[in-house]
Design an enzyme around this catalytic site. Sequence first.
Site, PDB file in Angstrom:
ATOM      1  N   HIS A   1      -3.657   7.510  11.531  1.00  0.00           N
ATOM      2  CA  HIS A   1      -3.441   6.304  10.725  1.00  0.00           C
ATOM      3  C   HIS A   1      -3.646   5.078  11.608  1.00  0.00           C
ATOM      4  CE1 HIS A   1      -0.616   4.213   7.557  1.00  0.00           C
ATOM      5  NE2 HIS A   1      -1.559   3.380   7.993  1.00  0.00           N
TER       6      HIS A   1
ATOM      7  N   HIS B   1      -6.021   1.474  11.324  1.00  0.00           N
ATOM      8  CA  HIS B   1      -7.024   0.620  10.652  1.00  0.00           C
ATOM      9  C   HIS B   1      -7.819  -0.018  11.774  1.00  0.00           C
ATOM     10  CE1 HIS B   1      -4.898   0.841   6.742  1.00  0.00           C
ATOM     11  NE2 HIS B   1      -3.854   1.014   7.538  1.00  0.00           N
TER      12      HIS B   1
ATOM     13  N   HIS C   1      -2.240   5.282   1.182  1.00  0.00           N
ATOM     14  CA  HIS C   1      -0.975   4.641   1.536  1.00  0.00           C
ATOM     15  C   HIS C   1      -0.068   4.726   0.310  1.00  0.00           C
ATOM     16  CE1 HIS C   1      -3.192   3.054   4.877  1.00  0.00           C
ATOM     17  NE2 HIS C   1      -2.242   2.226   5.261  1.00  0.00           N
TER      18      HIS C   1
ATOM     19  N   GLU D   1       5.134   2.826   1.462  1.00  0.00           N
ATOM     20  CA  GLU D   1       5.329   1.954   2.637  1.00  0.00           C
ATOM     21  C   GLU D   1       6.375   0.912   2.225  1.00  0.00           C
ATOM     22  OE1 GLU D   1       1.868  -0.359   3.777  1.00  0.00           O
ATOM     23  OE2 GLU D   1       2.777  -0.982   5.685  1.00  0.00           O
TER      24      GLU D   1
ATOM     25  N   ASP E   1      -1.108   2.327  13.137  1.00  0.00           N
ATOM     26  CA  ASP E   1      -1.427   1.467  11.994  1.00  0.00           C
ATOM     27  C   ASP E   1      -2.352   0.311  12.386  1.00  0.00           C
ATOM     28  OD1 ASP E   1      -1.347   0.895   9.288  1.00  0.00           O
ATOM     29  OD2 ASP E   1       0.672   0.042   9.287  1.00  0.00           O
ATOM     30  N   ASP E   2      -1.796  -0.780  12.895  1.00  0.00           N
ATOM     31  CA  ASP E   2      -2.579  -1.963  13.286  1.00  0.00           C
ATOM     32  C   ASP E   2      -2.072  -2.423  14.649  1.00  0.00           C
ATOM     33  OD1 ASP E   2      -4.074  -2.596  10.625  1.00  0.00           O
ATOM     34  OD2 ASP E   2      -1.982  -2.297  10.043  1.00  0.00           O
TER      35      ASP E   2
HETATM   36  N1  ADE Z   1      -4.179  -2.461   5.845  1.00  0.00           N
HETATM   37  C1  ADE Z   1      -3.991  -2.543   7.169  1.00  0.00           C
HETATM   38  N2  ADE Z   1      -2.740  -2.200   7.475  1.00  0.00           N
HETATM   39  C2  ADE Z   1      -2.120  -1.867   6.324  1.00  0.00           C
HETATM   40  C3  ADE Z   1      -0.826  -1.407   5.993  1.00  0.00           C
HETATM   41  N3  ADE Z   1       0.128  -1.224   6.912  1.00  0.00           N
HETATM   42  N4  ADE Z   1      -0.543  -1.178   4.688  1.00  0.00           N
HETATM   43  C4  ADE Z   1      -1.477  -1.376   3.759  1.00  0.00           C
HETATM   44  N5  ADE Z   1      -2.702  -1.798   4.020  1.00  0.00           N
HETATM   45  C5  ADE Z   1      -3.034  -2.039   5.293  1.00  0.00           C
HETATM   46 ZN    ZN Z   2      -1.917   1.559   7.225  1.00  0.00          ZN
END
Ligand code: ADE
Ligand code: ZN
Length: 346
Positions: free
Chosen positions: A25, A27, A205, A208, A286-287
Amino acid sequence: MNSVRPVSPDRLPELLRAMPKAELHIHIEGSLEPELIFALAKRNGMALPYANVEKLREAYAFTNLQSFLDIYYAGASVLITEQDFYDMTRAYLERAAQDNVIHAEIFFDPQTHTARGVSMETVIKGLHRACVDAQAELGISAALILCFLRHLSEEEAFETLEQALPWRDLIIGVGLDSGEVGNPPEKFARVFARCRELGLHLVAHAGEEGPPAYIWTALDLLKVERIDHGVQSAKDPALMQRLAKDRIALTVCPLSNLKLCVFPDLARHNLRQLLDAGLAATVNSDDPAYFGGYMNDNFTQTFAATGMDAQHAWTLARNSFEASFANAATRRGHMERLTACFETFR
Ligand code: ADE
Ligand code: ZN
């Protein structure tokens, strides 16, 4: 090897960093560090609404998912050429390899780019070339998962799928991301059905920020194989049982949840509860450029805050390989490397 020897608490961070792991996971646009955003803006002759890298970092104070997405989509606007997509992906894979990530399944958001006039071909070719080179030069395997933006329409998702079809063989699956609440999975049931016919793997997703109901519909209507995040499942005991029984992996992202205020602090994160209930949870970043940490930061900080031990570490790494879309022989090889690593920590 399903039960592991105890490891002393002072050696646990070393084990967490050294153990081979898969990231499921990430992005790729969320791996764009501020320094690279500025470098790409300069290369492409673009002005940014921030004076410098420090000022941009100061803007990374999020209160929820949407407050992050606004700045994340703005950051991605510096990506124009195939080389830009290559450089971003290469930088992520080099950083992931340092954390002993040996396999990565990478999300990308093509609609963020095609809406600005960047072609699907530019996006996919840049990402793919970086994955091929990383396998040869860094020994890390990587695959691509195309995500549909759920705040956009079903029709736009179908158009995006159509645009990606010439490169069908360069992606292993599709996902669903962006603002969750108000955009339930069922909005994309027909697109996902078509992707399933095409033999693509399916993830989404769900849970969350959104309710457990979105996890149920992602499973039953979209027929996804993994749930991205899924931490809200703890509110629904019947859902927990279903996820455990069917070994549906959750790709949990602790530092993301912390930064987006899903949990007030890491000590109150429910990763340990999910694992102890027998769910196939995994740890992911994630990011990472926005949330203050790559894979090993997620592992070490969450273990320190929740008191998890070497057995949890083993289970999380094993889950990451079992839940990956790599073929069976590759997954067996990953498990052998995991076993060998744990044998060196006596
Ligand atoms: N796009 C990038 N990060 C995300 C996240 N945590 N939840 C939903 N969309 C995303
Ligand atoms: Zn994500």
